[in-house]
Scaffold this active site. Structure first.
Site, PDB file in Angstrom:
ATOM      1  N   PHE A 125       0.948  -1.213   0.051  1.00 18.59           N
ATOM      2  CA  PHE A 125       0.083   0.021  -0.085  1.00 18.59           C
ATOM      3  C   PHE A 125       1.035   1.436  -0.087  1.00 18.59           C
ATOM      4  CE2 PHE A 125      -2.302   3.166   2.866  1.00 18.59           C
ATOM      5  CZ  PHE A 125      -3.283   3.267   1.948  1.00 18.59           C
ATOM      6  N   ASN A 131       7.491  14.215   1.966  1.00 16.95           N
ATOM      7  CA  ASN A 131       7.100  15.417   2.557  1.00 16.95           C
ATOM      8  C   ASN A 131       5.461  15.253   3.137  1.00 16.95           C
ATOM      9  OD1 ASN A 131       9.099  17.074   2.256  1.00 16.95           O
ATOM     10  ND2 ASN A 131       8.703  17.191   0.018  1.00 16.95           N
ATOM     11  N   GLY A 133       3.631  12.489   5.812  1.00 13.72           N
ATOM     12  CA  GLY A 133       3.637  11.465   6.578  1.00 13.72           C
ATOM     13  C   GLY A 133       2.051  11.214   7.117  1.00 13.72           C
ATOM     14  N   ARG A 245      -5.939  -1.294  11.177  1.00 14.70           N
ATOM     15  CA  ARG A 245      -5.108  -1.051  12.393  1.00 14.70           C
ATOM     16  C   ARG A 245      -5.398  -2.168  13.531  1.00 14.70           C
ATOM     17  NH1 ARG A 245      -6.534   5.535  11.783  1.00 14.70           N
ATOM     18  NH2 ARG A 245      -4.474   5.941  10.691  1.00 14.70           N
ATOM     19  N   GLN A 281      10.319  -9.607  44.435  1.00 14.91           N
ATOM     20  CA  GLN A 281       9.178  -9.146  44.350  1.00 14.91           C
ATOM     21  C   GLN A 281       9.376  -7.982  43.218  1.00 14.91           C
ATOM     22  OE1 GLN A 281       7.273  -6.570  47.209  1.00 14.91           O
ATOM     23  NE2 GLN A 281       5.553  -8.101  47.289  1.00 14.91           N
ATOM     24  N   GLN A 339      15.196  -5.229  30.290  1.00 19.13           N
ATOM     25  CA  GLN A 339      15.491  -5.183  31.839  1.00 19.13           C
ATOM     26  C   GLN A 339      15.686  -6.475  32.828  1.00 19.13           C
ATOM     27  OE1 GLN A 339      16.370  -2.215  32.674  1.00 19.13           O
ATOM     28  NE2 GLN A 339      16.846  -2.171  34.619  1.00 19.13           N
ATOM     29  N   GLU A 366       1.079   3.265  10.184  1.00 21.51           N
ATOM     30  CA  GLU A 366      -0.298   3.174  10.014  1.00 21.51           C
ATOM     31  C   GLU A 366      -0.996   4.217  11.054  1.00 21.51           C
ATOM     32  OE1 GLU A 366      -2.789  -0.232   9.408  1.00 21.51           O
ATOM     33  OE2 GLU A 366      -1.220  -1.438   8.420  1.00 21.51           O
TER      34      GLU A 366
END
Ligand code: FAD
Length: 388
Positions: A125, A131, A133, A245, A281, A339, A366
């Site tokens: 697509f 210029n 987006g 989406r 914990q 992490q 998208e």
């Protein structure tokens, strides 16, 4: 590991299990190499085709398995759980196909959908330009009428599956003076004279996927290749993105699930201070804070997909919410996974650093997550005004 019972029917479970099996058996062993070499996953696309996964969102009369967004999301999630790059390659073909599904004539559908459904051809697509987006209204590619043809000139940028796909859907300005009503959508085939491919991008993540320029120089397209009517280009683009989406949401849920699985496995194995780190914990709470929004994101994605499959015409709001929430969740969950694995997580030898790199794009393409928030707020305000 899915926490809630989504009451998937037999077909949905079968699709999820099949996509999971292929992902574990065929994608996992090669994902690191594909990422490292930035190599397009053609062998895997063939495997999806052989397993009949390419037509999950295409009606049976055009060679597909029925137009079901949930089935497509289930497969996309499972593929992305193992590799975000392969996941987007699979999903971007649906993005390229959606304009034909929603706006194509029977003739156009008969011509293009069967080859996409069988996996013989991929789609892509083309909306974005250097210029333009977020501000799609700023596109500069033109399609000037010339008898029964349109002459297209301009360059589309960052097009997923660019160069690899055979079927392209495209938005170009047919009458700049008309502003948002001055754009039209077309289908263009690879190999059409005047249509070539430009720069291939080197990316942070989803590195096995192809992201490339589409270059049009006096490219002659017959008027029968137009999708919808002249002037409907932005409507085609917006309706397409509404439908696809949830697929980005599914990619994000898959990437996040992959990262949570790795973090949990590692936390149970890694011993520090004489105990597995999962007994601390601080680590347990991180795992809880990863799993909870992840499950909420999955619920939002599946519910939105079901809403679309129910035939509802009004799903802009949940589609944006699903994309926004799932992608923000994927970014946080993958960062937390790195992490938990700490130094090892930062090394390419472990898959979580790739998952973190792959997750980032789901917040960008998208429609960025800032644009999703704009869209959600706009729809809320409209709804409130209607109620008055
Ligand atoms: C890997 C990759 C694959 C892609 N694949 C495709 C594809 O297949 N087809 C296609 O057509 N496009 C594709 N795109 C383009 C993608 O959809 C755009 O990158 C995206 O829409 C954002 O545009 P931009 O990057 O130009 O950012 P910009 O629009 O320049 O935005 C820059 C920043 O400003 C913010 N911003 C802009 N406007 C607003 C506003 N009104 N309110 C608040 N914040 C705002 C943005 O959120 C962002 O943070 C792809 C991009 C990438 C990186």
């Amino acid at each position: 590991m899915v926490m809630l019972d989504y009451r998937l029917n037999e077909e949905e479970q079968m699709i999820r299990d099949l996509a999971r099996k292929i992902s574990e058996e065929k994608i996992k062993p090669v994902r690191e190499e594909l990422d490292e070499k930035e190599e397009f996953p053609w062998d895997l696309m063939k495997a999806f085709a052989e397993a009949d996964l390419c037509g999950l969102y295409i009606p049976e009369e055009y060679g597909g398995m029925g137009q079901k967004v949930l089935n497509f999301c289930l497969a996309t999630e499972e593929i992305s759980r193992v590799c975000g790059g392969v996941g987007v390659t699979f999903a971007a073909s649906a993005l390229g196909t959606a304009p034909i599904l929603i706006f194509g004539t029977d003739e156009q559908k008969k011509k293009y959908l069967p080859d996409i459904a069988s996996g013989k051809k991929l789609a892509a697509f083309g909306l974005t330009e250097a210029n333009a987006g977020s501000d799609a209204g700023g596109i500069e590619t033109t399609a000037v009428k010339d008898g029964d043809h349109y002459i297209v000139n301009g360059t589309k940028q960052w097009i997923t599956n660019g160069g690899e796909a055979e079927t392209y859907t495209l938005v170009a300005m047919t009458d700049k003076k008309k502003g948002s009503r001055g754009a039209s959508a077309f289908i263009v085939e690879k190999g059409t004279p005047g249509f070539t491919f430009g720069k291939k991008e080197k990316k942070m993540g989803i590195r096995c996927s192809a992201t490339r320029e589409l270059v049009f120089q006096d490219c002659k397209i017959h008027k029968s290749q137009m999708l919808g009517r002249e002037g409907m280009g932005f409507i085609v683009a917006m309706k397409t993105l509404d439908m696809t989406r949830p697929g980005i949401g599914a990619q994000a849920v898959g990437i996040a699930q992959g990262a949570l699985d790795e973090a949990l496995k590692y936390a149970r194995e890694r011993v520090q201070f004489g105990k597995p780190i999962v007994s601390f914990q601080a680590i347990q709470h991180m795992l809880a804070d990863m799993a909870t929004p992840l499950e909420a994101a999955r619920a939002l994605v599946y519910s939105t997909a079901r809403l679309i499959d129910s035939g509802s015409k009004d799903y802009t709001l949940p589609a944006s919410m699903a994309k926004l929430f799932a992608s923000d969740t994927a970014m946080k969950v993958t960062t937390d996974a790195v992490q938990i694995l700490a130094g090892y997580g930062y090394m390419r030898e472990y898959p979580v650093e790739k998952m973190m790199r792959d997750a980032k794009i789901t917040q960008i393409y998208e429609g960025t997550n800032q644009i999703q928030r704009n869209q959600i707020a706009l729809n809320l305000i409209k709804l409130a005004a209607k109620k008055k």
